[in-house]
Design a protein around this motif. Structure first.
Motif, PDB file in Angstrom:
ATOM      1  N   ILE A  34     -10.670 -23.011  37.974  1.00 26.44           N
ATOM      2  CA  ILE A  34     -10.442 -21.781  37.195  1.00 26.44           C
ATOM      3  C   ILE A  34      -9.660 -22.963  36.112  1.00 26.44           C
ATOM      4  N   LYS A  35     -10.333 -23.066  34.723  1.00 29.38           N
ATOM      5  CA  LYS A  35      -9.936 -23.895  33.723  1.00 29.38           C
ATOM      6  C   LYS A  35      -8.779 -23.290  33.006  1.00 29.38           C
ATOM      7  N   THR A  36      -8.627 -22.007  32.880  1.00 29.64           N
ATOM      8  CA  THR A  36      -7.443 -21.248  31.964  1.00 29.64           C
ATOM      9  C   THR A  36      -7.466 -19.852  32.620  1.00 29.64           C
ATOM     10  N   VAL A  37      -6.263 -19.092  32.618  1.00 26.55           N
ATOM     11  CA  VAL A  37      -6.299 -17.780  32.830  1.00 26.55           C
ATOM     12  C   VAL A  37      -5.672 -17.353  31.540  1.00 26.55           C
ATOM     13  N   ILE A  38      -6.374 -16.318  30.915  1.00 23.28           N
ATOM     14  CA  ILE A  38      -5.790 -15.764  29.535  1.00 23.28           C
ATOM     15  C   ILE A  38      -5.491 -14.306  29.665  1.00 23.28           C
ATOM     16  N   SER A  39      -4.334 -13.856  29.152  1.00 23.10           N
ATOM     17  CA  SER A  39      -3.937 -12.427  29.168  1.00 23.10           C
ATOM     18  C   SER A  39      -3.628 -11.982  27.786  1.00 23.10           C
ATOM     19  N   ASN A  40      -4.218 -10.838  27.419  1.00 17.23           N
ATOM     20  CA  ASN A  40      -3.742 -10.138  26.291  1.00 17.23           C
ATOM     21  C   ASN A  40      -2.326  -9.396  26.212  1.00 17.23           C
TER      22      ASN A  40
END
Ligand code: GRF
Length: 215
Positions: A34-40
């Motif tokens: 998992i390279k990144t976890v993005i949240s809005n």
């Protein structure tokens, strides 16, 4: 032949699907990073889960952007630098525009709590109950420009029992979801599942109907 697939996971809330992917990687059942976890949403609990596991996170709140396109552009720019093999929408409550989807064609997956094409959109559990359905389910599909409309890859149904409430269905669905995303990602990693030009190939044959998930 297995390869380590690079993932960007997009969330808005609890992140239990994210957790199931993290757990599958940690236990050696899924060859992925998992390279990144993005949240809005900066208060998404999924961000806490990600940080706890030492994963990089990024918050991109839509109210900080003038309009939908600017939000998508910022997200696209960020993801282009990361070059994920797959963008995994896991409870990401934001519609992505056609330009973004085009930029990452064949790479964006979404999990939806219904037996698509039935019950697109929100509140699927309550709507299924209101219609006296006997079965509900979960679908993972390729994301295309139309909401909840891309080809369904993996699907699982479960019975609706007398007296069930929306929360019961949600719980039943989640139990399946937490097995389904890791399974589908495992197939992408070992290349038994290939997505090319909007078409899905499973074990080298063109997929004409969704694969039925067997827990
Ligand atoms: C899941 O039910 C998924 O099907 C839907 O959003 C929910 C996300 O749950 N798209 P979680 O944040 O992964 O716990």
């Amino acid at each position: 032949m297995s390869r380590t697939i690079k993932l960007a996971v997009l969330i808005s809330g609890n992140g239990s699907n994210l957790q199931s992917i993290i757990d599958a990687i940690d236990s050696g059942q899924l060859d992925a990073e998992i390279k990144t976890v993005i949240s809005n949403n900066r208060s998404a609990h999924g961000l806490v889960r990600a940080t706890r596991h030492g994963l990089p996170t990024w918050v991109l709140e839509h109210r900080d952007f003038e309009d939908r396109d600017r939000f998508d552009d910022a997200l696209q720019h960020y993801l282009a630098a990361i070059e994920p093999d797959y963008i995994v929408l896991a409870g990401f409550m934001r519609i992505l525009g056609p330009r973004f989807i085009e930029a990452f064609a064949d790479k964006i997956l979404n999990i939806h709590p219904s037996l698509l094409p039935a019950y697109k959109g929100l509140n699927t559990h309550q709507r299924a109950l209101d219609n006296n359905e006997r079965e509900h389910g979960v679908s993972i599909h390729l994301v295309t420009a139309k909401l909840d409309d891309g080809p369904v890859i993996l699907q699982a149904g479960y019975p609706i029992k007398p007296g069930d409430k929306a929360a019961d269905l949600q719980r039943r669905g989640h139990r399946l979801e937490h097995q389904m995303y890791p399974q589908l990602l495992r197939w992408l990693s070992d290349q038994s599942l290939v997505i090319k030009a909007g078409q899905i190939f499973y074990k080298q044959a063109l997929l004409e109907n969704p694969i039925q998930f067997k827990p």
